[in-house]
Each structure stands twice: as C-alpha cells, then as structure tokens.
Design an enzyme around this catalytic site. Structure first.
Site, mmCIF file in Angstrom:
data_model
loop_
_atom_site.group_PDB
_atom_site.id
_atom_site.type_symbol
_atom_site.label_atom_id
_atom_site.label_comp_id
_atom_site.label_asym_id
_atom_site.label_seq_id
_atom_site.Cartn_x
_atom_site.Cartn_y
_atom_site.Cartn_z
ATOM 1 N N ASN A 15 0.831 -1.213 0.000
ATOM 2 C CA ASN A 15 0.000 0.000 0.000
ATOM 3 C C ASN A 15 0.861 1.258 0.000
ATOM 4 O O ASN A 15 0.520 2.254 -0.634
ATOM 5 C CB ASN A 15 -0.947 -0.008 1.203
ATOM 6 C CG ASN A 15 -2.045 -1.036 1.045
ATOM 7 O OD1 ASN A 15 -2.785 -1.016 0.075
ATOM 8 N ND2 ASN A 15 -2.142 -1.958 1.991
ATOM 9 N N HIS A 101 -0.425 -1.974 14.967
ATOM 10 C CA HIS A 101 -0.611 -1.608 16.367
ATOM 11 C C HIS A 101 -1.869 -0.755 16.488
ATOM 12 O O HIS A 101 -2.093 0.126 15.659
ATOM 13 C CB HIS A 101 0.566 -0.792 16.901
ATOM 14 C CG HIS A 101 1.692 -1.610 17.425
ATOM 15 N ND1 HIS A 101 2.954 -1.094 17.648
ATOM 16 C CD2 HIS A 101 1.760 -2.912 17.807
ATOM 17 C CE1 HIS A 101 3.751 -2.047 18.108
ATOM 18 N NE2 HIS A 101 3.051 -3.144 18.205
ATOM 19 N N ILE A 102 -2.646 -1.005 17.518
ATOM 20 C CA ILE A 102 -3.776 -0.129 17.804
ATOM 21 C C ILE A 102 -3.229 1.206 18.305
ATOM 22 O O ILE A 102 -2.320 1.241 19.134
ATOM 23 C CB ILE A 102 -4.701 -0.772 18.858
ATOM 24 C CG1 ILE A 102 -5.372 -2.020 18.277
ATOM 25 C CG2 ILE A 102 -5.755 0.225 19.336
ATOM 26 C CD1 ILE A 102 -6.095 -2.869 19.299
ATOM 27 N N LEU A 103 -3.773 2.285 17.789
ATOM 28 C CA LEU A 103 -3.326 3.618 18.198
ATOM 29 C C LEU A 103 -4.174 4.102 19.377
ATOM 30 O O LEU A 103 -5.381 4.290 19.247
ATOM 31 C CB LEU A 103 -3.410 4.586 17.026
ATOM 32 C CG LEU A 103 -2.421 4.276 15.891
ATOM 33 C CD1 LEU A 103 -2.729 5.125 14.671
ATOM 34 C CD2 LEU A 103 -0.987 4.488 16.334
ATOM 35 N N ASN A 120 -6.632 5.381 8.313
ATOM 36 C CA ASN A 120 -6.270 3.965 8.323
ATOM 37 C C ASN A 120 -6.990 3.246 7.194
ATOM 38 O O ASN A 120 -8.098 3.605 6.811
ATOM 39 C CB ASN A 120 -6.668 3.333 9.663
ATOM 40 C CG ASN A 120 -6.310 1.858 9.740
ATOM 41 O OD1 ASN A 120 -5.170 1.475 9.509
ATOM 42 N ND2 ASN A 120 -7.287 1.019 10.058
ATOM 43 N N HIS A 122 -8.580 -0.372 6.172
ATOM 44 C CA HIS A 122 -9.064 -1.606 6.812
ATOM 45 C C HIS A 122 -9.753 -2.483 5.774
ATOM 46 O O HIS A 122 -10.610 -1.994 5.026
ATOM 47 C CB HIS A 122 -10.027 -1.278 7.950
ATOM 48 C CG HIS A 122 -10.491 -2.484 8.694
ATOM 49 N ND1 HIS A 122 -9.629 -3.318 9.381
ATOM 50 C CD2 HIS A 122 -11.725 -3.027 8.843
ATOM 51 C CE1 HIS A 122 -10.312 -4.302 9.928
ATOM 52 N NE2 HIS A 122 -11.585 -4.153 9.614
#
Length: 207
Positions: A15, A101-103, A120, A122
C-alpha cells in the site's frame, strides 16, 4: 503547497508503494509527497521500498519499552514517543498502511492537539469485521452463506478500533469459486486504489 505524508507500516508495504507511485506518476503527483516512513518491525519490506524511493525511514519497536518498563507502562511510553516522533516531522497527514498496532489516546490526543489528521486502511466494510483477520472472517462468513460481499475502507482513526468515520468504501464481491487467496488479492487491489483516492480527496477538501 505539496502535502507531506508520514506513512506507518508493519509489513511488505504494498500500500505504501501504491502511494509512492501515485505521488510520482499518478493522481497525487504535484500535490503530495511521502516525507517519512515509520515501521514498528525492523524486517518490514516496506522500509526497503522507501529506501529505494529515497524516502527517510525510522524504526519504532515496542519490545525495548516492554523490557524496560513492563507491558502496561511500556506501551504508554511507546505510544507517547510515537506521537512525539510524528509531531516533530510536522506532516500534513499520517497514513496507516498496514500498521499492526492499535493507536491509543496517548498517540491520538497529541496528534489532534497539533491538528494532524490520521487515516487507516481496513480490509472490510464499515462495522462488518473490525479488528484483526478481517479477510479470513469475511471468507468464513461467505462459506457459511451469511454474506456475498465484503470490501475495504479508508477511515479517520479514533480510539475505537476501525470505527472512525469512513472516507471511502469499496465493496468487493465474494464469489463461490473464490479461494481465500483470490479474495485477499481482490481486496488488496481495491485497497491500493481507495487509499490513494482518500488521500487525494482529503488534500482537495483542505485546499
């Protein structure tokens, strides 16, 4: 003015490559540039893609923080320093392109205070398969006859995982003949397109 993009990655960087290509020869040419790529994994191939394009990179890994401070405090310090690193770069926009990673609010609040937006990518439709293994879960649901479509979206990042306001959504049909690999390929192809479109749309809206 050319918008500066900081891209966060964890893996192969396909991406990221789509964004780089669009800034060089596509819809983002003359309006955006990737000014920094930050990875949380040292072996992420996306770092090589960035280096080949002459883009500065940095590594921000969680393990040293966990070792020094323990899991909970270590994660908070890691996130706070991630925000500091991003703010120092002064980007127009932060793009999570396969960032695993979750922000947390320790990242998001300082960015918001500094008026730095973060988006983001998804691999699912809004509200359908939030969190990890979205493609696998969609494929399984299709195998059970529960759905005939999945998709991909680009959304604004908030503390709730994958629940921020969608910017662009693309449906992807799941055919009865599709393998999981075929579905992954279709979704990734859609991702490459909509990520670039979303960045272009944000820049256009902010002019």
């Amino acid at each position: 003015m050319v918008a500066s993009l900081v891209v966060l990655i964890s893996g192969s960087g396909s991406n990221l490559q789509a964004i780089i290509d669009a800034t060089l020869n596509g819809v983002l040419k003359g309006e955006a540039a990737v000014t920094h790529v930050l990875s949380n994994r040292k072996n992420a191939y996306g770092l090589e893609r960035a280096a080949k394009a002459g883009i500065p990179t940095s590594l921000h890994t969680l393990l040293p923080y966990k070792k020094e401070y323990g899991p909970e405090i270590g994660r908070k310090k890691y996130d706070a320093e991630l925000a500091e690193k991003i703010i120092k770069l002064q980007p127009s926009l932060v793009v999570c392109a396969g960032w695993m990673h979750i922000l947390s609010p320790e990242v998001l609040i300082p960015l918001e205070t500094n008026k730095i937006g973060i988006i983001n990518l998804h691999p699912a439709l809004p509200g359908a398969f939030n969190g990890i293994h979205a493609i696998e879960r969609a494929f399984e649901a299709a195998q059970q006859g529960k759905i005939t479509h999945t998709g991909a979206m680009v959304h604004w990042v908030i503390a709730a995982v994958d629940e921020g306001k969608p910017i662009i959504v693309q449906e992807v049909p799941i055919l009865s003949t599709d393998s999981i690999e075929a579905l992954e390929e279709k979704i990734h192809a859609a991702e490459h397109v909509i990520l670039v479109q979303a960045i272009h749309q944000i820049i256009t809206d902010n002019k």
